[in-house]
Design an enzyme around this catalytic site. Structure first.
Site, PDB file in Angstrom:
ATOM      1  N   CYS A 201      -3.052   7.522  -8.218  1.00 29.33           N
ATOM      2  CA  CYS A 201      -4.501   7.830  -7.259  1.00 29.33           C
ATOM      3  C   CYS A 201      -5.666   8.641  -7.816  1.00 29.33           C
ATOM      4  O   CYS A 201      -4.752   9.930  -8.188  1.00 29.33           O
ATOM      5  CB  CYS A 201      -3.956   7.672  -6.209  1.00 29.33           C
ATOM      6  SG  CYS A 201      -5.113   7.788  -5.048  1.00 29.33           S
TER       7      CYS A 201
ATOM      8  N   LYS B 181       2.832   2.878 -12.267  1.00 26.04           N
ATOM      9  CA  LYS B 181       1.515   2.594 -12.834  1.00 26.04           C
ATOM     10  C   LYS B 181       0.995   3.801 -13.350  1.00 26.04           C
ATOM     11  O   LYS B 181       0.639   5.170 -12.801  1.00 26.04           O
ATOM     12  CB  LYS B 181       0.428   2.697 -10.768  1.00 26.04           C
ATOM     13  CG  LYS B 181      -0.623   2.071 -11.259  1.00 26.04           C
ATOM     14  CD  LYS B 181      -0.791   1.353 -10.123  1.00 26.04           C
ATOM     15  CE  LYS B 181      -1.897   1.094 -10.051  1.00 26.04           C
ATOM     16  NZ  LYS B 181      -2.494   0.241  -7.935  1.00 26.04           N
TER      17      LYS B 181
ATOM     18  N   LYS C  49       1.064  -0.938  -0.201  1.00 28.60           N
ATOM     19  CA  LYS C  49      -0.181  -0.417   0.127  1.00 28.60           C
ATOM     20  C   LYS C  49       0.962   0.983  -0.389  1.00 28.60           C
ATOM     21  O   LYS C  49       2.137   1.144   0.827  1.00 28.60           O
ATOM     22  CB  LYS C  49      -0.971   0.203   1.225  1.00 28.60           C
ATOM     23  CG  LYS C  49      -1.922   0.673   1.606  1.00 28.60           C
ATOM     24  CD  LYS C  49      -3.359   0.955   1.465  1.00 28.60           C
ATOM     25  CE  LYS C  49      -3.570   2.404   2.027  1.00 28.60           C
ATOM     26  NZ  LYS C  49      -5.101   3.121   1.114  1.00 28.60           N
TER      27      LYS C  49
END
Lengths: 464, 434
Positions: free
Chosen positions: B142, B180, B50
């Site tokens: 995110c 990512k 995480k």
């Protein structure tokens, strides 16, 4: 500790099919394939748009779902509980072709109408006053349905019934584990908020019939059938011999003295009422219950699932047994039967007899037609005693008089009576307002009388 | 006798090795060392920790998650407004070290997100490297909260920033670097190219999609609100898989990024979902929603399913099939205009729901008819009118009842590109338009 009586009611007469929880309803509703021109809708005598109300449940609109049901069937709340859905909507479900369990339409329907009842408000209102009056004879399913739709059309409607409570067989004759009396009365109470006036304890005699014909613009006859047929055998008058409907009525009254009042009961008949009486006898505490029918299994008019329930409850089914005598001195002690067989399509009785000992006999070989009531209103009957009607409008030979339900069809289901009531209401409207077309408030339910015509699809003629 | 060999599931994704391709995505399931060790005991091949950030750690809100159910199916789509880890960096690093010590054969990848400054990135990369991470994953995806602070998707949406930060990291990193990517962008190939230009060893995608889960129509308050107010979140779960597959394939097939290792993410719940990502070019897959729904134990059937499929197909190792389906994904202009399929309905399987009938007649090409004789409900396809659109076979509830069959037209393949080049000539009608 609950009393024996309370225990029996709680354990033996509890609802067979309970309500669905919200998540159960959602999952079950999601199983529905939303068939086009669905066979369940065709199978329903009131042509409820079943896929639509199920989709409304899946879409978290239970009140809308209940509205869809009650538009097409004013008695949708009780039909959800008492309909033999196995041979109607659920029996027609395409899932059968898939060797899968059909959609639980009845329980979903109940989910919708329960929501309406929980809110305590009908989804529709009485129509503007038409200035005309209609009398309804019989507060059973046919009469109540007819009155509900008549109120929507704005007719001042008065219902007459000879019993102390309205509802007819819904209130007095439905097995308690299918629907209790309170549920029937709650349904009626909500329907009567449309403004029908209800006069119970009124026997319609010649004088009243003449008055109704004089004072009202139309009359609907929905009084059902008359008393249970007699067996026509010796001993029928002995104490302990009952007819099925009064037996069921006594059980439904939840009288404590009635529990365990018979040790051995013989029920005579092969229809659903006979099977109901056998099942309820067992549940009311009779140790030995014999359901005796004079023909073979294929001739029984009772539904297989009802017979299966009676057997599961421990009732013995005795076939090919014709009652010859009810035995007993001062009270019932047994029934003497002759064995029967079918030879070249004819029922033949053998000479030898046998006796089934019992302390109660319940007669359930069908009800007689009430020939006197239609005569009072000048309505012609068929040779079998049913009232003759125009199948489109349910108008009788007497121009002001309409009829529906058991008195016309000879004895069918609540849903058939409800469908008749709806059809007759529109038939009465057409008679009083020739050429009438339904307004926006009535267009939907009127479209369900014959089943909605689905949008025409362009015909294609290409080769297969 | 044919020798039975156990297929080798091990993978090397951008230089990060793991005994199988199933990694836990950077998300709540990888919040702590204890969780990751439990996952590894079940057999997960890797875990992307995480996301770590600078201290002080972020503060999260309650509630955090939302879901979309479809009919009787729970969590068809999933949404979250959780931020990166809310635990101190030192605690995470210490646990990372312990995990690696106990599970040396598994891949531990540190997901990272710090402000766009060279020093911040240098510092954190060195720290996770010291803790024993096998690779880093730069969280440029995110979409909520962190993006408002100039991080996450705010970086991923600007290819120049992607390249710049990747370069910062590569200046110090001795371990492989995955970038990512966010799907909240018009064309995912641009940030992928930027990542490659910045020296990334591979990319992972997709991160979550901007989403608002709905409004409670009784209270008029947005669903899954925090004290009556909701912020947009990131959407994932089974419903997003096709979006993810397309983006993975775009990168796998882009001449500029061809060969760049890909870790595939987005709506994977079953072994076959994972195989689809691998066939389109991914060399590892990452899961989150399915794990949050059912727990770490699902890796057992993922692994068994993959192994069983490889055995059936005769594949000994992942490289035997990775990317095998990607070349079949082309631009529309390369599709054959002369290809023809028509539907046919098997009357023995048909249950007469007539859902295909109304779908075709109301909304597609009006080529299903019902011969109503004798109460028949079973529809048939008027094949001369069928355009082979698939709709009937998609809505049919019965497996194998409606099949789409190729009709040999005998015509030479013709693509739109060729047709246009020919001056709009050379096309022979293969279906009736009406």
């Amino acid at each position: 500790m609950p009393s024996r009586n309370e225990r029996v009611w709680r354990d033996n007469f509890a609802e067979l099919k309970g309500p669905l929880r919200r998540e159960e309803a959602r999952v079950e509703a999601s199983r529905c394939l939303y068939c086009y021109d669905a066979p369940c809708v065709t199978a329903c005598p009131t042509h409820i748009d079943i896929p639509r109300f199920i989709r409304q449940i899946a879409a978290a609109d239970p009140l809308g779902s209940g509205e869809t049901v009650l538009e097409a069937n004013a008695l949708g709340h009780s039909c959800a509980r008492v309909c033999p859905v196995e041979v109607l909507c659920e029996g027609a479900c395409v899932y059968h072709d898939w060797q899968e369990k059909p959609i639980q339409i009845a329980r979903l329907q109940r989910f919708g109408t329960d929501a309406v009842h929980a809110r305590g408000e009908l989804p529709f209102e009485a129509g503007p006053d038409s200035g005309k009056r209609v009398a309804v004879v019989g507060a059973g399913p046919a009469g109540v349905a007819c009155a509900a739709y008549l109120r929507r059309l704005g007719y001042a409607t008065t219902i007459f019934d000879r019993r102390p409570l309205p509802g007819g067989l819904n209130t007095f004759g439905v097995a308690e584990y299918k629907m209790d009396r309170r549920t029937s009365l709650e349904e009626l109470k909500l329907l009567f908020t449309l403004g029908a006036s209800v006069k119970t304890g009124v026997e319609v005699d010649e004088t009243l019939a003449a008055k109704l014909l004089r004072d009202f613009d139309a009359v609907f006859l929905g009084a059902g059938l008359a008393k249970t047929r007699a067996l026509g055998i010796p001993g029928e008058d002995l104490p302990g011999v009952l007819d099925a409907l009064s037996f069921i009525e006594r059980v439904k009254a939840r009288d404590a003295s009635w529990i365990g009042s018979s040790t051995a009961t013989v029920v005579i008949g092969g229809g659903n009422t006979a099977v109901d009486a056998a099942t309820q006898s067992r549940r009311a505490g009779a140790q030995a219950v014999t359901l005796a029918y004079r023909r073979g299994p294929d001739a029984m008019s009772a539904y297989d699932f009802e017979v299966a329930l009676a057997r599961a409850d421990g009732a013995r089914v005795l076939l090919n047994a014709a009652p010859k005598r009810i035995l007993g001195r001062g009270k019932v002690e047994g029934v003497e039967f002759a064995r029967t067989r079918t030879a070249r399509g004819k029922l033949v009785e053998e000479r030898a007899t046998f006796t089934v000992p019992c302390d109660r006999v319940i007669k359930a070989i069908g009800q007689e037609k009430d020939r006197s009531l239609p005569a009072l209103f000048g309505a012609a009957t068929n040779p079998d005693g049913t009232i003759r009607v125009d199948p489109r409008t349910l108008r009788t030979s007497a121009p002001k008089v309409f009829a529906g339900g058991d008195a016309v069809n000879g004895g069918k289901e609540v849903v058939n009576a409800a469908a008749d009531g709806k059809r007759a209401a529109w038939g009465i409207h057409l008679a009083l307002v020739p050429g009438a077309r339904p307004g926006p408030e009535d267009a939907y339910w009127v479209s369900t009388i014959d089943g909605r015509v689905v949008a025409p699809v362009q015909e294609r003629t290409g080769a297969r | 006798m044919k020798k039975k060999t156990k297929p080798d599931l091990s993978t090397d994704c951008a230089g990060i090795k793991s005994p199988n391709p199933f990694w836990l995505a950077s998300a709540p399931p990888t919040n702590s060392g204890a969780q990751i060790m439990r996952a590894f005991e079940y057999g997960w091949g890797g875990a992307v920790w995480k996301t770590l950030g600078e201290d002080p750690p972020v503060i999260n809100v309650t509630s955090r998650y939302g879901a979309m159910d479809l009919g009787g199916t729970k969590v068809a789509g999933f949404n979250n407004v959780e931020l990166i880890t809310d635990r101190p960096l030192s605690v995470n690093l210490k646990e990372m070290y312990e995990v690696k010590k106990r599970f040396g054969d598994r891949a531990v990848i540190a997901s990272l997100m710090v402000p766009c400054e060279r020093k911040s990135w240098h510092d954190i990369v060195l720290k996770v490297q010291d803790a024993g991470a096998d690779g880093v994953e730069l969280n440029f995806g995110c979409p909520h909260g962190m993006s408002e602070r100039g991080m996450g998707a705010a970086v991923g949406q600007v290819p120049d920033y992607v390249k710049m930060v990747t370069e910062f990291v590569k200046e110090k990193s001795k371990i492989p670097v995955l970038v990512k990517l966010t799907p909240n962008i018009a064309d995912v190939r641009f940030p992928a190219r930027a990542a490659k230009a910045g020296g990334a060893d591979g990319v992972s995608l997709i991160n979550t999609i901007n989403s608002l889960m709905g409004v409670d129509v009784e209270t008029l308050v947005p669903k899954f609100a925090v004290g009556g107010k909701a912020a947009h979140g990131g959407y994932c779960g089974p419903a997003v898989k096709p979006i993810a597959l397309n983006m993975v394939t775009q990168i796998a097939n882009d001449p500029e990024t061809k060969g760049l290792p890909i870790s595939g993410i987005g709506g994977i719940s079953t072994w076959s979902d994972a195989v689809e990502f691998l066939l389109l070019g991914a060399t590892s897959v990452q899961l989150c929603t399915a794990v949050m729904h059912h727990g770490y134990r699902i890796v057992e059937d993922l692994e068994a399913g993959l192994r069983g499929w490889m055995k059936r197909k005769g594949y000994a190792r992942l490289s035997d099939f990775v990317g095998a389906s990607a070349p079949s994904v082309v631009e529309w202009k390369h599709l054959n205009l002369h290809h023809k399929t028509v539907a046919s309905i098997d009357p023995d399987k048909c249950i007469g729901c007539d859902v295909c009938f109304i779908a075709c007649n109301d909304t597609a090409h009006q080529c299903i008819a019902i011969d109503r004789k004798k109460g028949n409900r079973k529809p048939h396809v008027v094949q001369s009118d069928c355009v082979g659109c698939n709709l009937c076979s998609l809505v049919c509830p019965v497996d194998g009842c409606i099949t789409m069959t190729e009709v040999k037209t005998g015509l030479k393949p013709l693509t739109w590109e060729q047709y246009a080049k020919n001056g709009m000539k050379g096309y022979t009608k293969v279906y009736e338009s009406h």
